[in-house]
Design a protein around this motif. Sequence first.
Motif, PDB file in Angstrom:
ATOM      1  N   TRP A  77      -3.009   6.773   5.807  1.00  0.00           N
ATOM      2  CA  TRP A  77      -1.548   6.805   5.945  1.00  0.00           C
ATOM      3  C   TRP A  77      -0.888   7.348   4.688  1.00  0.00           C
ATOM      4  CZ3 TRP A  77       2.356   7.360   8.856  1.00  0.00           C
ATOM      5  CH2 TRP A  77       3.626   6.954   8.478  1.00  0.00           C
ATOM      6  N   ASN A  78       0.077   8.230   4.906  1.00  0.00           N
ATOM      7  CA  ASN A  78       0.929   8.744   3.827  1.00  0.00           C
ATOM      8  C   ASN A  78       2.302   8.937   4.439  1.00  0.00           C
ATOM      9  OD1 ASN A  78       2.293  10.153   1.892  1.00  0.00           O
ATOM     10  ND2 ASN A  78       0.911  11.929   1.869  1.00  0.00           N
ATOM     11  N   CYS A 120      -5.050   2.961   4.355  1.00  0.00           N
ATOM     12  CA  CYS A 120      -4.165   3.542   3.347  1.00  0.00           C
ATOM     13  C   CYS A 120      -4.952   3.535   2.048  1.00  0.00           C
ATOM     14  CB  CYS A 120      -2.883   2.729   3.226  1.00  0.00           C
ATOM     15  SG  CYS A 120      -1.805   3.378   1.933  1.00  0.00           S
ATOM     16  N   SER A 130       2.966  -0.470   3.333  1.00  0.00           N
ATOM     17  CA  SER A 130       2.511   0.808   3.915  1.00  0.00           C
ATOM     18  C   SER A 130       1.718   0.585   5.193  1.00  0.00           C
ATOM     19  CB  SER A 130       1.608   1.561   2.943  1.00  0.00           C
ATOM     20  OG  SER A 130       2.345   2.031   1.875  1.00  0.00           O
TER      21      SER A 130
END
Length: 260
Positions: free
Chosen positions: A93-94, A117, A155
């Motif tokens: 994930w970004n 992440c 996140s």
Amino acid sequence: MPPSLLIDLSGDHHIHTKLCNHASGEMEDYVQAAIGKGLRSMTFLEHLECGLRYEQQIWLTSELFEQYFAEGGRLQQKYTDQIEVRLGVEIGWNALAADELRAALARFPFEHRGLSCHFYFDGSRHLNLLSSKQEHITALRAAEAEQVLAAYFVSLIEACGEIPCDKLCHLDAALRHLPEVRLTSRHQEQISQLLDILRVKGIALEVNTSGYAVRPAPYPGLEIIRQAAAMGIALIPGSDAHHPEQVGRHFEQIRQLLSP
Ligand SMILES: [Zn+2]
Ligand SMILES: [Zn+2]
């Protein structure tokens, strides 16, 4: 699976290969290793990352994912009588590249999607949350490790809402090389919130045995696994193999850990 076990250990569902540029061994070496260990299924979970400001490319490009599907398809056919081989993806994930990630996921027919992440954006560059390299550890300490860990859980919560996936990978592995960092009550609350999202969305929790290389427990630790299992969240084992020898590593310890 035997009714006494909370987890089906007949397959390893987190396997990398040399395609990611930080593992060794061809895809076929991993298939043969899994057959040698007596596994009935395996899932390649190659790294997809987008939009990172990072010095090395340690994930697959579109061209490499094309090679991955071509070779993976050949292996699925060749070994069909011996093992089920799935071609999955570990989605890093970004938040700065959500659309790019979604586009990449739409481009390939991934059979299993793990969400992770691996990086923390400090405002100018991405720091690797899982790296054992001293420069990353020093930078993460300087960025206030407890805050970084809280941002990591934020996140993951965000990622579960944005990216369709089948499981959440190595939940508490961030900052694994900063042993002084402990989960605070704030982190625990974030984890509870995250597990609740998994339950509602039907996302499984990975039990990642690479944790045993760093501490005497998988990722996540037993308390979180128990919490998830009590909520009815499915558990999926994965070795996070980056070398063929690591396929199915520590599965016997998981069997003992989770036996009633
Ligand atoms: Zn990796
Ligand atoms: Zn990972």
